[in-house]
Scaffold this motif. Structure first.
Motif, short mmCIF file in Angstrom:
data_model
loop_
_atom_site.label_atom_id
_atom_site.label_comp_id
_atom_site.label_asym_id
_atom_site.label_seq_id
_atom_site.Cartn_x
_atom_site.Cartn_y
_atom_site.Cartn_z
N ASP A 171 -2.12 4.44 3.96
CA ASP A 171 -2.73 5.35 3.00
C ASP A 171 -4.13 5.69 3.49
N ARG A 220 -2.91 4.00 -7.61
CA ARG A 220 -4.05 3.97 -6.69
C ARG A 220 -4.90 2.74 -6.96
N TRP A 277 2.59 1.73 -3.43
CA TRP A 277 1.72 2.27 -4.46
C TRP A 277 1.38 3.73 -4.19
N LYS A 278 1.21 4.09 -2.95
CA LYS A 278 0.95 5.50 -2.64
C LYS A 278 2.15 6.36 -3.04
N LYS A 279 3.35 5.90 -2.70
CA LYS A 279 4.57 6.65 -3.01
C LYS A 279 4.79 6.79 -4.51
N VAL A 295 0.84 -1.20 0.00
CA VAL A 295 0.00 0.00 0.00
C VAL A 295 0.87 1.25 0.00
N ASP A 341 -6.36 7.33 2.30
CA ASP A 341 -7.37 7.32 1.23
C ASP A 341 -7.69 5.93 0.71
N ALA A 342 -7.02 4.92 1.22
CA ALA A 342 -7.18 3.58 0.68
C ALA A 342 -8.61 3.06 0.90
#
Length: 635
Positions: free
Chosen positions: A208, A169, A163-165, A160, A210-211
């Motif tokens: 994250d 998304r 992928w955020k870095k 997670v 927002d995940a």
């Protein structure tokens, strides 16, 4: 991947017709069909509802080979099993090293996520199963990790955070797959899974904020109450309650088994903003060749299922099982829309027809034993008909009130002779079997036969190549939202992030509260919002509302909500606000022409606005048959 059933117990001919359609011989028909493209009906043929599922037994090379075919279906989401500890066919372990010092290898999963994004869909990895470094002594990939905290609080959030870095998304992070199927995908106890979900869901949200967190991917109904109770008792992250079904969508079993799982009927209920996701679905549980699933008969059943699922607004997402045939060590799910070599089957072509139809559904009157859907925008009008009656049907179809005076008319077929590779390898792809170019659309009719489990698609288009389905770049979508406080209601709401379009309607309800929304950044300063409404709107009580709300985020969180309406609003409104500030609007603006207006975001934003907004589209207590299509564009 769904378990195998055994685990649980001639070239298409294009006809160029030179005479007018009306000149065809008229004869008595078993079925008469009239499409009225001037009369809207529910439910809209949204593309944001339907997606695809693949098992972990599909190689990266096959994903890449068939990417264009995936994109042609316009899937909203694409779910697959990551298969940690049971890597198959070209997949290398994502996790190596040791429990104390895991090492991560993200290149392959990154490429798959990028491929899915390029197809216009959201990647949904089912985070499965136990990596080799966490298998218990003598254990297997489906055993609980020997150190669950490493799986839940190290490995899962590592993906997670990565992928955020890297700006990727996920549409959702799903925690495991069918843990309630005894001894197949999970050998542990219910309590062990609930503990694993608890820790992993919190770790995902920490990595994250927002995940989108999803689970528990149930196969068999029984754990639903315990799972939901645990989420509520421990206040755990949950954005999508997921479950699987291989059943007739018209038989009531989906409602009986899952409609009430996350529903109390209360508007302030914690689960009112949780999606119900049927993220692995097919109409049949017969996967072993020979099976109707892969022949033309399966195509008609797919469309029958799509129509039934559209009428279930409480289900947010449906991922069709499966996109590609898996390659298993033993006989398994021969069920793909594509076979192992990439040939498209009849059901793929049926899915593609649906994907290309305009969203705005129109009235289709049928007298006889066929079924269908009709839709139209200003450039295309289509009628999709299928026959599951058991006998061939003679059909006469009339297409009325097409919104352009002249265009091209084409007829497509899917049956044992057409567009069904398994029945006729010489006819794999969709091609017109009848065609007229530059004809008048007034009084357009078609007469022909539809064999049992055959499909006919009639399409008139204006030749411009313009489509209401074309993607639109308005801003960066963080996530889309749906508010469904009472799953027994027939009201509906959805947001399509490709086209920045919201579809909101009361269905047959007089009283209902429904909304869709989008969390977004990188928006232009001025937005143009159009609201195309039909039906007789009523102001029934203090909470009756037809409006658009924009909530602005600052460093302190959401601090200001602005409501825009066209007159259907009451200052004594008290209904809950599910997102943003979660309170009544701080500023209310009566828009003179609510059908087409602009909004200057900086003028409305509070000091310190971060650029992020939650935009919501609401209808509440506006009376039956009222509906609105909201579109958002840069001004």
């Amino acid at each position: 991947m769904k378990r195998p059933l055994r685990t649980l117990a001639t070239v298409a001919t294009t006809l160029l017709i030179s005479t007018a359609l009306a000149a065809r011989p008229v004869h008595a028909a078993d079925a008469t069909v009239t499409a009225d493209f001037a009369t809207p009906v529910d439910y809209p043929l949204v593309k944001s509802k339907f997606g695809l599922f693949n098992s972990g037994y599909v190689s990266p090379a096959r994903w890449k080979r068939d990417a264009a075919k995936m994109a042609a279906l316009r899937p909203a989401r694409v779910r697959w099993e990551t298969m940690w500890g049971n890597e198959q066919h070209g997949w290398t372990p994502l996790v190596t090293g040791s429990p104390a010092h895991p090492r991560y290898h993200f290149a392959q999963i990154d490429r798959l996520a990028d491929l899915i994004k390029t197809a216009g869909a959201q990647p949904v990895p089912a985070l499965t199963y136990t990596p080799g470094i966490l298998k218990p002594p003598g254990g297997n990939w489906n055993d609980p990790p020997k150190d669950p905290s490493v799986w839940a609080t190290k490995i899962v959030p590592a993906l997670v955070a990565h992928w955020k870095k890297t700006g990727r998304r996920a549409g959702s992070y799903e925690i495991w797959n069918e843990p309630d199927l005894p001894g197949v995908f999970w050998t542990g106890t219910q309590q062990q899974y609930l503990d694993l979900y608890r820790d992993a869901s919190r770790a995902i949200r920490a990595a994250d904020p927002d995940a989108y967190v999803e689970g528990p991917a149930l196969c068999c109904v029984g754990w639903k109450t315990e799972f939901v109770n645990r989420v509520l008792a421990d206040n755990l992250p949950l954005d999508g309650f997921s479950f699987h079904a291989y059943t007739d969508a018209t038989d009531g079993s989906l409602e009986n088994n899952y409609q009430g799982a996350t529903d109390s009927g209360l508007t302030a209920y914690r689960m009112a903003t949780v999606d119900d996701n049927l993220n692995e679905y097919n109409w049949s549980h017969d996967f072993t060749v020979p099976t109707d699933v892969i022949t033309h008969r399966g195509a008609a059943e797919l469309l029958k299922s799509f129509k039934a699922l559209l009428a279930k607004p409480w289900i947010t997402h449906v991922e069709w099982a499966q996109f590609q045939d898996p390659v298993c060590p033993t006989t398994c799910d021969v069920i793909g829309l594509l076979d192992r070599e990439g040939h498209v089957r009849a059901s793929y072509n049926a899915f593609k027809l649906y994907a290309g139809m305009p969203v705005a559904r129109k009235q289709l009157t049928i007298d006889g034993a066929v079924d269908g859907l009709a839709s139209s925008d200003s450039h295309k009008s289509g009628v999709l008909l299928w026959n599951t009656s058991g006998t061939t049907q003679d059909v006469t179809a009339s297409l009325t009130n097409i919104p352009f005076a002249e265009g091209d008319f084409r007829v497509y077929r899917i049956d044992a002779d057409h567009a069904s590779y398994e029945d006729n390898p010489a006819s794999e792809t969709l091609t017109p079997v009848e065609q007229q170019l530059g004809v008048s659309t007034a009084g357009l009719t078609w007469t022909g036969t539809i064999p049992d489990h055959g499909i006919v698609y009639l399409e008139a288009e204006d030749g411009t190549g313009t489509s209401s389905l074309d993607p639109v770049d308005v801003g960066t979508v963080i996530r889309d939202l749906q508010y469904m406080p009472n799953h027994g209601k027939k009201s509906y709401a959805s947001f399509d992030r490709r086209t920045w379009t919201a579809e909101i309607g009361m269905g047959t309800e007089t009283w209902a509260d429904t909304a869709a929304g989008v969390v977004a950044t990188d928006l232009p300063g001025t937005l143009r919002i159009r609201a195309e409404s039909t039906g007789t709107f009523q102001n029934l009580d203090a909470n009756s509302l037809h409006g658009v709300r924009i909530d602005f985020e600052t460093a302190s969180g959401y601090t200001k909500g602005v409501l825009l309406h066209g007159g259907l609003y009451n200052s004594t409104r008290s209904a809950p606000m599910p997102w943003g500030t979660k309170r009544q609007a701080d500023q209310v603006i009566h828009v003179t022409d609510f059908s087409d207006f602009t909004v200057n975001l900086p003028d409305l934003a509070p000091p310190g606005w971060t650029g992020r907004v939650t935009m919501s589209f609401h209808q509440q207590n506006t009376g039956p048959g009222t509906r609105t299509t909201f579109t958002v564009r840069p001004a």
